[in-house]
Design an enzyme around this catalytic site. Structure first.
Site, mmCIF file in Angstrom:
data_model
loop_
_atom_site.group_PDB
_atom_site.id
_atom_site.type_symbol
_atom_site.label_atom_id
_atom_site.label_comp_id
_atom_site.label_asym_id
_atom_site.label_seq_id
_atom_site.Cartn_x
_atom_site.Cartn_y
_atom_site.Cartn_z
ATOM 1 N N LYS A 1 1.640 -1.149 0.081
ATOM 2 C CA LYS A 1 0.036 0.243 -0.104
ATOM 3 C C LYS A 1 1.026 1.274 -0.268
ATOM 4 O O LYS A 1 0.142 2.212 -0.478
ATOM 5 C CB LYS A 1 -1.027 0.131 1.169
ATOM 6 C CG LYS A 1 -1.929 -1.045 0.618
ATOM 7 C CD LYS A 1 -3.345 -0.910 2.529
ATOM 8 C CE LYS A 1 -4.244 -1.487 1.508
ATOM 9 N NZ LYS A 1 -5.022 -0.875 0.806
ATOM 10 N N HIS B 1 -17.182 -5.160 3.783
ATOM 11 C CA HIS B 1 -16.356 -5.202 2.475
ATOM 12 C C HIS B 1 -16.434 -6.514 2.080
ATOM 13 O O HIS B 1 -15.205 -7.561 1.322
ATOM 14 C CB HIS B 1 -15.094 -5.447 3.763
ATOM 15 C CG HIS B 1 -14.927 -4.438 4.691
ATOM 16 N ND1 HIS B 1 -14.924 -2.903 4.262
ATOM 17 C CD2 HIS B 1 -14.496 -4.166 5.775
ATOM 18 C CE1 HIS B 1 -14.561 -2.221 5.464
ATOM 19 N NE2 HIS B 1 -14.236 -2.831 6.628
ATOM 20 N N ARG C 1 -6.052 -8.410 -10.508
ATOM 21 C CA ARG C 1 -7.018 -10.033 -10.585
ATOM 22 C C ARG C 1 -8.140 -8.999 -11.451
ATOM 23 O O ARG C 1 -8.102 -8.127 -11.822
ATOM 24 C CB ARG C 1 -6.328 -10.900 -9.725
ATOM 25 C CG ARG C 1 -7.928 -9.668 -8.753
ATOM 26 C CD ARG C 1 -8.716 -10.689 -7.525
ATOM 27 N NE ARG C 1 -9.701 -10.311 -6.790
ATOM 28 C CZ ARG C 1 -9.490 -9.658 -6.451
ATOM 29 N NH1 ARG C 1 -7.875 -8.912 -5.933
ATOM 30 N NH2 ARG C 1 -10.181 -8.605 -5.446
ATOM 31 N N GLU D 1 -5.537 8.695 7.810
ATOM 32 C CA GLU D 1 -6.513 8.852 6.192
ATOM 33 C C GLU D 1 -7.234 10.144 7.276
ATOM 34 O O GLU D 1 -8.097 9.631 7.899
ATOM 35 C CB GLU D 1 -6.533 8.358 5.877
ATOM 36 C CG GLU D 1 -5.833 7.767 4.719
ATOM 37 C CD GLU D 1 -5.861 6.724 3.579
ATOM 38 O OE1 GLU D 1 -7.433 6.516 3.977
ATOM 39 O OE2 GLU D 1 -5.787 6.561 3.236
HETATM 40 C C1 MV4 Z 1 -11.505 4.468 4.239
HETATM 41 C C2 MV4 Z 1 -13.554 4.874 4.112
HETATM 42 C C3 MV4 Z 1 -13.385 6.293 4.392
HETATM 43 N N1 MV4 Z 1 -12.327 7.596 4.448
HETATM 44 N N2 MV4 Z 1 -10.595 5.202 4.368
HETATM 45 C C4 MV4 Z 1 -12.661 -0.232 3.663
HETATM 46 C C5 MV4 Z 1 -11.860 -1.052 3.300
HETATM 47 C C6 MV4 Z 1 -10.635 -0.226 2.404
HETATM 48 N N3 MV4 Z 1 -11.129 -0.878 1.070
HETATM 49 C C7 MV4 Z 1 -10.943 1.424 2.424
HETATM 50 N N4 MV4 Z 1 -12.078 1.248 3.068
HETATM 51 C C8 MV4 Z 1 -12.737 2.625 3.820
HETATM 52 N N5 MV4 Z 1 -11.087 3.174 2.992
HETATM 53 C C9 MV4 Z 1 -11.249 6.449 3.863
HETATM 54 N N6 MV4 Z 1 -10.016 7.495 4.552
HETATM 55 C C10 MV4 Z 1 -14.714 3.988 4.306
HETATM 56 C C11 MV4 Z 1 -13.834 2.725 4.162
HETATM 57 C C12 MV4 Z 1 -14.867 1.120 3.895
HETATM 58 C C13 MV4 Z 1 -15.124 1.377 2.882
HETATM 59 C C14 MV4 Z 1 -14.495 1.887 1.497
HETATM 60 C C15 MV4 Z 1 -15.107 0.963 0.271
HETATM 61 C C16 MV4 Z 1 -15.732 -0.365 0.684
HETATM 62 C C17 MV4 Z 1 -16.489 -0.464 1.324
HETATM 63 C C18 MV4 Z 1 -16.484 0.089 2.956
HETATM 64 C C19 MV4 Z 1 -16.737 -0.163 3.753
HETATM 65 C C20 MV4 Z 1 -16.360 0.829 4.633
HETATM 66 C C21 MV4 Z 1 -15.761 1.353 5.097
#
Ligand code: MV4
Length: 479
Positions: free
Chosen positions: A93, A212, A269, A177
């Site tokens: 990351k 997720h 992928r 973040e």
């Molecule tokens: C975040 C966010 C809000 N703000 N980053 C969750 C897993 C990872 N793929 C990134 N995720 C998130 N990062 C910031 N700065 C909210 C999430 C998040 C989320 C992101 C994508 C799809 C589903 C989610 C469910 C909960 C939180």
């Protein structure tokens, strides 16, 4: 393409549909994935034994494992995917964020890489503004993420987060973040060949998730206009160019409620939801992957591509939505798969198959296409009504509820869609809280009971296996 196919299967998958469909099939070991589908040595052995030129890793298992990509190359077998170098960057990351920053790809406001200590975390949080997220550099899919709404919480969370990261990932490397609110999860399908040509194949909106895990994906996103679509598409192309990516990949973005896009990561992928893109572009992505793996150039320009109509995918999992989505395994004595114009089912289900508890609960992907969202949605409703699976519970009832839910219909989506609109309550109301598994036996029992009660007591017979009234029933005076 006239290419012979060789399948590998574990003891658990001896009767699986891909084994029947491949030209050749080889057992690679016991049910446990660590001894079969993750057994690199055994898979390479079979590739050599069968004279395979290339391996397509699918998704999950070894599909994003750079060690496996390296091992294939070392053994002269083409890995249909990115090289291990690109995979190394996209899998880290921090490294990936650094490369993206260099390439001018927008990132979520916060720390530049991992923070050295708590004071640095606090300073950055104050600068970007609370609430913030404390994320582990080695996390993913929601693991290793903690929310801090103010400085006091950040100080408390920091200690726990670093301990948790050390315990889970062996190292504590945290970054900060700004926590984005009201977000959507929008990803871009990308393809890049070995001649430096890269194209985006438009977006997929994946906001409807649970813990997720994506549930529903669609293209186009209801919130993207053509101008924004192309603007973010160019940014996504810049992202894969920056890591010198090859083959199919996906750039994931978060879109906040002001319409700002932020790069999150690249998935190296082909994703589960790729048929959504195949429907709206008319492309065969696996065929494209194989061509690119053979060194061919992408056979179209960006301007040749058109997003046509709309597509929706529902992931049919063998889980019980009425019981905390608990996995449901076992024999499927019969099933009825939907079909028709604009309906595609990618599945291993067939009458008499077995859903295993060893692997992922995904048993089918149901995808519909229409000239516009409404037509795709109505086809999805019809297909869900036709889709029957006996023997295991599935998430089909949840999708029937969502397809008719007003915010879904209006495209008002966000990553907290299930909670925000109390979808599970709506599901219970729609179905009186009975899953297909409980609905049928419950109705059967009711019919039996009413039949029993209508029969004069001297004519009543025991309905059971022993022929004797069991002690449990005798005490309780019922059958
Ligand atoms: C975040 C966010 C809000 N703000 N980053 C969750 C897993 C990872 N793929 C990134 N995720 C998130 N990062 C910031 N700065 C909210 C999430 C998040 C989320 C992101 C994508 C799809 C589903 C989610 C469910 C909960 C939180």
């Amino acid at each position: 393409m006239g290419i012979k196919s060789v399948a590998v299967f574990s003891d658990e998958d001896t009767r699986s549909v891909h084994v029947k469909r491949a030209d050749e099939a080889y057992n690679i070991g016991p049910a446990a994935a660590t001894e079969s589908y993750l057994n690199m040595k055994r898979i390479i052995e079979i590739a050599k034994q069968s004279g395979s030129d290339a391996i397509h890793p699918g998704y999950g298992f070894l599909s994003e494992n750079e060690g496996f990509a390296k091992t294939c190359k070392k053994n002269g077998i083409i890995f249909i995917g990115p090289g291990s170098e690109a995979m190394e960057v996209t899998g880290d990351k921090m490294k990936c964020k650094e490369v993206m920053k260099e390439a001018g790809v927008p990132l979520v406001p916060g720390s530049d890489g991992v923070v050295e200590n708590l004071d640095e975390a606090v300073a950055i949080a104050k600068d970007s503004g609370f609430p913030v997220l404390l994320k582990s550099a080695f996390g993913g899919g929601g693991r290793g993420i903690r929310l801090a709404k103010n400085e006091k919480e950040l100080r408390q969370e920091y200690e726990m987060a670093s301990a948790e990261s050390k315990a889970a990932f062996g190292k504590a490397a945290l970054y900060v973040e700004k926590c984005l609110e009201g977000i959507r999860h929008i990803e871009y399908q990308l393809i890049r060949d070995t001649h430096g040509n890269s194209r985006h194949l438009f977006e997929r909106e994946c906001s409807i998730q649970r813990r997720h895990q994506k549930l529903i994906e669609m293209s186009p996103s209801p919130v993207l206009d053509a101008k924004t679509r192309n603007k973010i598409g160019e940014i996504a192309v810049r992202a894969v160019d920056a890591v010198d990516y090859v083959n199919a990949g996906t750039a994931e973005f978060l879109r906040d409620n002001k319409g700002n896009f932020y790069f999150i990561e690249i998935n190296s992928r082909l994703q589960v939801e790729h048929p959504v893109t195949e429907f709206v572009t008319g492309l065969d992505l696996v065929k494209l992957q194989i061509s690119i793996a053979q060194g061919e150039k992408i056979p179209f320009k960006q301007e040749d591509l058109e997003l046509r109509g709309a597509a929706i995918e529902c992931r049919i999992n063998a889980e019980d939505p009425f019981n905390e989505f608990s996995p449901s395994v076992g024999l499927v004595p019969s099933c009825n798969l939907p079909y028709g114009p604009g309906v595609r089912v990618d599945s291993y289900l067939y009458p008499g198959c077995t859903v295993s508890g060893y692997y992922d609960s995904l048993v089918a992907k149901l995808i519909t296409w229409g000239n516009h969202f409404e037509e795709a949605r109505s086809r999805m409703i019809n297909a869900l009504n036709e889709f029957e699976v006996e023997g295991v519970n599935t998430t089909i009832p949840l999708y029937k509820t969502i397809m008719k839910e007003e915010h879904f219909i209006r495209g008002e989506l966000s990553t907290d869609y299930l909670e925000r609109y109390a979808i599970m309550d709506k599901l219970l109301k729609d179905t009186k809280g009975l899953s297909s598994q409980t609905q049928v036996p419950a109705l059967a029992a009711l019919l039996l009971y009413s039949e029993f009660m209508r029969t004069p007591s001297d004519k009543r017979v025991e309905v059971g296996t022993s022929g004797q009234m069991s002690s449990w029933n005798r005490q309780r005076g019922n059958c």
